[in-house]
Design an enzyme around this catalytic site. Structure first.
Site, PDB file in Angstrom:
ATOM      1  N   SER A 123      14.827  -6.209 -33.161  1.00 30.21           N
ATOM      2  CA  SER A 123      13.849  -5.431 -32.400  1.00 30.21           C
ATOM      3  C   SER A 123      12.429  -5.690 -32.877  1.00 30.21           C
ATOM      4  O   SER A 123      11.477  -5.531 -32.122  1.00 30.21           O
ATOM      5  CB  SER A 123      14.102  -3.941 -32.570  1.00 30.21           C
ATOM      6  OG  SER A 123      15.430  -3.629 -32.334  1.00 30.21           O
ATOM      7  N   HIS A 144      16.382  -9.828 -26.997  1.00 25.17           N
ATOM      8  CA  HIS A 144      16.453  -8.427 -27.417  1.00 25.17           C
ATOM      9  C   HIS A 144      17.062  -7.520 -26.345  1.00 25.17           C
ATOM     10  O   HIS A 144      16.461  -7.312 -25.287  1.00 25.17           O
ATOM     11  CB  HIS A 144      15.034  -7.944 -27.787  1.00 25.17           C
ATOM     12  CG  HIS A 144      14.988  -6.537 -28.262  1.00 25.17           C
ATOM     13  ND1 HIS A 144      14.074  -5.626 -27.794  1.00 25.17           N
ATOM     14  CD2 HIS A 144      15.770  -5.868 -29.138  1.00 25.17           C
ATOM     15  CE1 HIS A 144      14.279  -4.466 -28.390  1.00 25.17           C
ATOM     16  NE2 HIS A 144      15.308  -4.581 -29.192  1.00 25.17           N
ATOM     17  N   GLU A 156      14.605  -8.624 -23.451  1.00 24.51           N
ATOM     18  CA  GLU A 156      13.322  -9.289 -23.716  1.00 24.51           C
ATOM     19  C   GLU A 156      13.610 -10.652 -24.367  1.00 24.51           C
ATOM     20  O   GLU A 156      14.272 -10.701 -25.413  1.00 24.51           O
ATOM     21  CB  GLU A 156      12.453  -8.428 -24.644  1.00 24.51           C
ATOM     22  CG  GLU A 156      11.980  -7.138 -23.971  1.00 24.51           C
ATOM     23  CD  GLU A 156      11.345  -6.147 -24.957  1.00 24.51           C
ATOM     24  OE1 GLU A 156      10.342  -5.528 -24.598  1.00 24.51           O
ATOM     25  OE2 GLU A 156      11.866  -5.989 -26.088  1.00 24.51           O
ATOM     26  N   ASN A 195       9.572  -1.518 -27.169  1.00 25.05           N
ATOM     27  CA  ASN A 195       9.501  -0.689 -28.377  1.00 25.05           C
ATOM     28  C   ASN A 195       8.070  -0.269 -28.708  1.00 25.05           C
ATOM     29  O   ASN A 195       7.855   0.768 -29.330  1.00 25.05           O
ATOM     30  CB  ASN A 195      10.152  -1.395 -29.561  1.00 25.05           C
ATOM     31  CG  ASN A 195      11.656  -1.170 -29.557  1.00 25.05           C
ATOM     32  OD1 ASN A 195      12.146  -0.187 -28.977  1.00 25.05           O
ATOM     33  ND2 ASN A 195      12.398  -2.054 -30.183  1.00 25.05           N
TER      34      ASN A 195
END
Ligand code: 3HC
Length: 288
Positions: A123, A144, A156, A195
């Site tokens: 992440s 991701h 991602e 995130n």
């Protein structure tokens, strides 16, 4: 090399993310080998697949043949050599520790066939921090997924300066085969897109709770009902793991020394008590 050359996928790590990514891949018709250093995690992952797939059949979301084929194509092993030795594409979903990932990528580079792509589901660790542990940096990228990986549609794909166009394209094509919606980031940035946005939301939610403006439950009710999110930020931290929130914010704070980034006492307190969310049956909520 192109997407049609990918037949065997190896997943490193059978935890929260790895076991679900493995099931996503078998459901898309790939042969998948999942490996972990923990026999207990492997046994849990196998038990999950053996209950999840028949449950999908009962729900009418999968045919019996599809479930049988998925189970036949999925295997679990503690041996990295066995898992990665014949892989065309490797997705690493091990713990978020740089030294462990660098060692794993160096080992994978030695074990995996020379054409295999090595992707990390990390992440926060961008692949340029681990690609130089291999002799194939052009075949290293971030891929991701989101938790729960079987449900969340987005992936991602992050192309580092070392990642070839071909590697990023194959990864995008693989996402499409898995039925995911992918975004291709051509610049590495800490936290990627989602995130970064999520941590701004959680940081503000934690601040409001710390100040006693509202309880975590009230804030979750506000966010779900006003913004239409399926879960509020506190329930989501319980799902993704308060330990992960702690490590991530602590690392960011230590690197920046910016007092605004100091981990919230609400997170620190729960981290110390081992109340890490759903996986420990207690976090901001109780799951007994
Ligand atoms: N594993 C697999 N499938 C699951 C699941 C799980 N843990 N939880 C729910 N599902 C499936 C169910 O089987 C059901 O599937 P179906 O409709 O095809 O039958 C569907 O999801 C809905 O399940 P439920 O009705 O039981 O539950 P909800 O409607 O409450 O949905 C949820 C649960 C999908 C988790 C939903 O609350 C949600 O989308 N929450 C937000 C999750 C989120 O934001 N994730 C991103 C986190 S950030 C992240 O991952 C970043 C990383 O770097 C940490």
């Amino acid at each position: 090399m192109n997407i049609e050359d990918i037949k065997n996928i190896c997943i490193i790590g059978a935890g929260n993310m790895g076991h679900q990514i493995a099931v996503c891949c078998v459901l898309a018709g790939y042969k998948v080998t999942c490996t972990d250093i923990s026999q207990e995690m492997l046994a849990k992952a196998e038990a999950f697949a053996k209950s999840y797939l028949p449950e999908r059949v009962t729900k009418g979301k999968l045919s019996q043949e599809q479930a049988d084929m998925a189970l036949d194509n999925l295997c679990f092993t503690p041996s990295l050599e066995e898992a990665a030795g014949g892989a065309d594409y490797i997705i690493e979903a091990a713990v978020e520790k740089m030294a462990i990932k660098r060692k794993l990528f160096a080992d994978l580079d030695r074990i995996a066939p020379p054409q295999a792509i090595l992707a990390t589901n990390s992440s926060y660790i961008v692949s340029s921090q681990i690609a130089d542990a291999t002799k194939r940096p052009d075949k290293v990228c971030n891929m991701h997924f989101f938790n729960p990986a079987l449900v969340m549609k987005l992936v991602e794909v992050v192309q580092g300066p070392h990642t070839s166009e071909e590697t990023a394209q194959i990864t995008m094509d693989l996402c499409a085969k898995l039925g995911k919606r992918a975004v291709w980031l051509k610049k590495e940035i800490y936290g990627f897109l989602v995130n970064r946005i999520l941590s701004a939301l959680s940081q503000e939610a934690l601040y409001l709770a710390e100040m006693g403006i509202a309880t975590p439950e009230e804030i979750d009710i506000a966010v779900t009902n006003a913004l239409g999110h399926p879960m509020g930020p506190f329930r989501l931290m319980d799902l993704t793991g308060i330990d992960l929130t702690y490590y991530r914010t602590m690392e960011r704070y230590q690197n920046s020394r910016d007092p605004k980034l100091k981990p919230s006492p609400l997170v620190v307190e729960r981290f110390i008590k081992g109340e890490w969310g759903k996986k420990t049956k207690k976090g901001f909520y109780s799951y007994e």
